[in-house]
Write an enzyme that holds these catalytic residues in place. Structure first.
Site, PDB file in Angstrom:
ATOM      1  N   ASP A 142       3.886  -0.148  -2.361  1.00 55.02           N
ATOM      2  CA  ASP A 142       3.982   1.302  -2.538  1.00 55.02           C
ATOM      3  C   ASP A 142       3.375   2.008  -1.331  1.00 55.02           C
ATOM      4  OD1 ASP A 142       3.755   4.016  -4.046  1.00 55.02           O
ATOM      5  OD2 ASP A 142       4.724   2.686  -5.485  1.00 55.02           O
ATOM      6  N   HIS A 204       0.895   8.226  -4.646  1.00 56.45           N
ATOM      7  CA  HIS A 204       1.852   7.478  -5.465  1.00 56.45           C
ATOM      8  C   HIS A 204       1.402   6.045  -5.715  1.00 56.45           C
ATOM      9  CE1 HIS A 204       5.793   5.631  -6.522  1.00 56.45           C
ATOM     10  NE2 HIS A 204       6.114   6.831  -6.945  1.00 56.45           N
ATOM     11  N   SER A 540       9.217   5.454 -11.496  1.00 53.48           N
ATOM     12  CA  SER A 540       8.064   4.926 -10.757  1.00 53.48           C
ATOM     13  C   SER A 540       6.882   4.710 -11.683  1.00 53.48           C
ATOM     14  CB  SER A 540       7.646   5.888  -9.649  1.00 53.48           C
ATOM     15  OG  SER A 540       8.474   5.791  -8.528  1.00 53.48           O
TER      16      SER A 540
END
Length: 752
Positions: A142, A204, A540
């Protein structure tokens, strides 16, 4: 420099919250040369690489040589074409740019598991037991990780597992001390990106990692919202972070480099909340995620990927290779509510996340966008609060009602415009925005669905002096119905082949609260410290839920294969919401396997009873059936026997998968074979039942399976018949059950 960094992070976050759709085009002049993993390919790999370096000294960006063979290099199109013709090369393709696709969620899953009447009480998953430290390692690909987060503290963890061969890369802002016995590894890959550290300065990656494996953190919230105990799917897991993404997306060459390292490092589960486009077609030899996942699965690593955020379009699901566990999104029973009180004291229950401070009484003028238009503007532009369509003098001091018609600017763009014009609040009319909460910071914003929007617009148009106010958001639990499948979650059928059902399962992915970098000034409220937790939506967020669940299963069943773990998760999934009715989509229609695969994951996969084992040979025959020749297949796999041949008369539908998908069905009898392995009680008898739709005859032969100590694997056939073809796809399920277990496999039959 600091201003530039903040601007980059702001751009990243805006794209993230809008389910950014980065173009998957070559942006860096790099080509990926993939050479598989066959033993006899290494000499070709070395010769080709040596020859390239001698001609172009700085051409090579990555060299893949640990777990599979290949490299990424700066090449001209002519050089790439020439290399593609060399011995041992499987494919050469431009380096693609892929896109990035918690408190209440785990409590909700535990509640949903407890109300499933078809699960025996003795088998229900005791979630609290998953806090115990283990040697299972989850690799997260990520945007990196924020190591200071309490979610990654190593308190209570023993020594780093001896199987770990990875590293903690050191940079100016990331030292060896940032890794510990919980966060045991951190790498970064900078090809095509503007980052030079494993540190997550976007959020994220930290959010995803804590959702999969974060420690239990009490009294976690986003400035008081969604208050509770935040925890990952398997808090006892170790974490290895692989930073492959930056502001503009995730470079394919970096993803392959991370796979090459992670396999060698010793991870048990890999979690990827990113993917290519559904439009790419069945070119698995050109998809970095599919390539890397194949080699990881071949080595016994479970690879979990997000299904994508391009729903609700049919055929939008990505990461569809059968060796990947593909996860769609579902909601939980928490709603974020921001009420709108009108001047006549009518209260409309809105949504969205705002921390506004308007008066509680409706003392602010309520203005419908159309009545605030500039003289030169079109009515449709003003209704939708399109930039430069509204009159500043009319808007100033008002709460503006903005609609959301197709092709017009987003909520964030509308908000920026009305705020600049001096509005004190905004009501945004959108079914999607009401269903999936976004954060609007300190500005008073409330989202409403179309039905409530019409009521507000009617009041604003017909009342002589329309007034209103907007309340700050509160979080409400036990919201019904839940789960539902949100609009953004990508849908099946698979673009590659309709004879494999994708997505595999659904998991919580709407308004999930998880850890966030502690220095983020972009999402912080004025006058407050940066938040340590933030709320995001997307597949996600659903992907790491399943990654944590897979790690938990691996800790209890270390010898189970990736396909057995996938099977256990799929066949124990739920199709029922918290009203004990079938799960629906955001539009209110019944959810089908194209929406949620086998169902929403439960916390009961430790004791599935039976599992469907899908081995590498199944995957190789799958490649045969979609057009790969035997020469190419032998280059790809490291475990293929020398006498392997493609079965020209086999069907993809006969792959030993936990679900069944049949395309181009014309009514003629089709027989599908499956084999199940008993992992439950040694001596067990299972009886088959069928949930079949009207117009389709489905029979299971034999309809009873008896397992013994010496017979742990048994096969059965499913016979499909109909009077003819049909216009719409048919959905149903095969269920094997006894007094202890219920093993459900969905099926879809299509005439297309």
């Amino acid at each position: 420099m600091k201003t530039l960094q903040v601007l980059c992070r702001l751009i990243f976050l805006i794209c993230l919250l809008r389910e950014s759709k980065a173009d998957e085009t070559q942006s860096n002049g790099v080509y990926i040369v993939y050479m598989g993993s066959a033993a006899n390919s290494r000499n070709n790999h070395n010769l080709l690489l040596t020859s390239l370096v001698e001609r172009k000294r700085n051409a090579v960006v990555h060299n893949y040589q640990n777990s599979f063979l290949g490299f990424a290099a700066r090449l001209t199109k002519e050089e790439a074409n020439d290399i593609a013709r060399q011995p041992g090369v499987v494919s050469v393709f431009p380096d693609p740019l892929l896109k990035l696709h918690t408190t209440r969620s785990w409590d909700f899953l535990q509640y949903q598991t407890s109300v499933e009447t078809n699960l025996r009480p003795s088998d229900k998953y005791n979630y609290s037991s998953s806090n115990a430290a283990s040697d299972i390692i989850i690799g997260i690909m990520d945007t990196g990780i924020w190591p200071e987060s309490e979610s990654f503290s190593d308190e209570g963890f023993g020594p780093i597992p001896s199987k770990w061969k990875g590293t903690c890369m050191q940079t100016d802002d990331f030292t060896a001390a940032n890794c510990n016995r919980k966060l045991i590894g951190a790498r970064y890959y900078k090809a095509g990106g503007a980052f030079n550290s494993p540190r997550d300065d976007h959020g994220h990656g930290t959010h995803v990692a804590s959702t999969a494996a974060g420690n239990t953190i009490h009294k976690a919230s986003y400035y008081g919202l969604a208050m509770g105990s935040a925890k990952g799917g398997f808090p006892g897991s170790r974490i290895a972070s692989y930073r492959v993404c930056g502001v503009i997306g995730c470079q394919g060459s970096n993803i392959l480099a991370a796979f090459d390292d992670a396999i060698e490092d010793g991870v048990d589960v890999l979690s990827l909340s990113l993917g290519a486009s559904a439009a790419d077609g069945p070119n698995f030899h050109r998809d970095p995620v599919a390539i890397g996942a194949f080699h990881a699965t071949e080595k016994g690593i479970t690879v979990v990927c997000s299904a994508g955020n391009d729903g609700p379009s049919t055929g939008s699901v990505v990461n569809v290779a059968p060796w990947i566990l593909t996860v769609a999104a579902s909601s939980i029973d928490r709603d974020f509510q921001a009420d709108i009180t009108l001047g006549d004291q009518t209260v409309i229950q809105g949504g969205g996340i705002n921390f506004g401070e308007l008066q509680t009484s409706p003392v602010y003028p309520l203005l419908y966008g159309n009545t605030a238009k500039r003289n030169s503007s079109k009515e449709i532009d003003a209704r939708n609060c399109k930039p430069r369509s509204l009159d500043k003098d009319k808007v100033k001091g008002s709460i503006v009602v903005c609609e959301n018609e197709v092709g017009v600017s987003s909520a964030k763009q509308k908000l920026a415009r009305v705020k600049k014009l001096g509005a004190v609040g905004m009501v945004f009319v959108s079914d999607d925005a009401r269903a999936v909460a976004s954060s609007y910071g300190s500005f008073p914003v409330a989202t409403v669905n179309q039905t409530d929007g019409k009521k507000i617009i009617s009041y604003a148009k017909n009342e002589r002096n329309p007034m209103a106010t907007i309340s700050p958001t509160v979080s409400v639990t036990q919201h019904k119905p839940a789960p539902i499948v949100p609009y953004f979650s990508a849908r099946g059928p698979s673009f590659a082949t309709k004879d494999i059902l994708k997505p595999d399962v659904a998991a919580p992915g709407v308004a999930i609260l998880a850890s966030w970098p502690g220095n983020d000034s972009v999402v912080k409220l004025a006058g407050k410290n940066p938040p340590l937790f933030f709320i995001l939506s997307g597949t996600s967020m659903s992907c790491p839920h399943v990654s944590g669940l897979a790690a938990m299963i691996k800790s209890q069943h270390p010898n189970w294969s990736p396909s057995a773990i996938r099977s256990a998760i799929m066949t124990t999934a739920s199709q029922t919401n918290n009203m004990k009715n079938p799960i629906t989509t955001n539009s209110g229609s019944l959810a089908t396997p194209y929406d949620l695969g086998a169902g929403e994951v439960s916390l009961n996969p430790l004791h599935p009873g039976l599992v469907y084992e899908t081995d590498t040979h199944n995957y190789l025959h799958f490649l045969c059936n979609i057009g790969y020749n035997i020469t190419t297949i032998k280059k790809i796999s490291s475990t293929i026997p020398t006498n392997f041949t493609c079965h020209t008369n086999s069907s993809i539908s006969n792959m030993n998968y936990p679900s069944i998908a049949i395309s181009k069905f014309n009514g003629t009898e089709i027989i599908i074979k499956r084999t199940v392995t008993n992992v439950g009680t040694v001596d067990g008898i299972y009886t088959a039942s069928v949930e079949a739709p009207n117009g389709l005859e489905v029979n299971v032969v034999p309809n009873m399976l008896e397992f013994t100590e010496s017979k742990k694997q048994l096969s059965y056939q499913v016979i499909f018949r109909a009077d003819g073809g049909f216009d719409e796809d048919k959905f149903g399920s095969i269920i094997w059950s006894n007094d202890e277990y219920r093993v459900r496999s969905p099926f879809v039959v299509s005439s297309r």
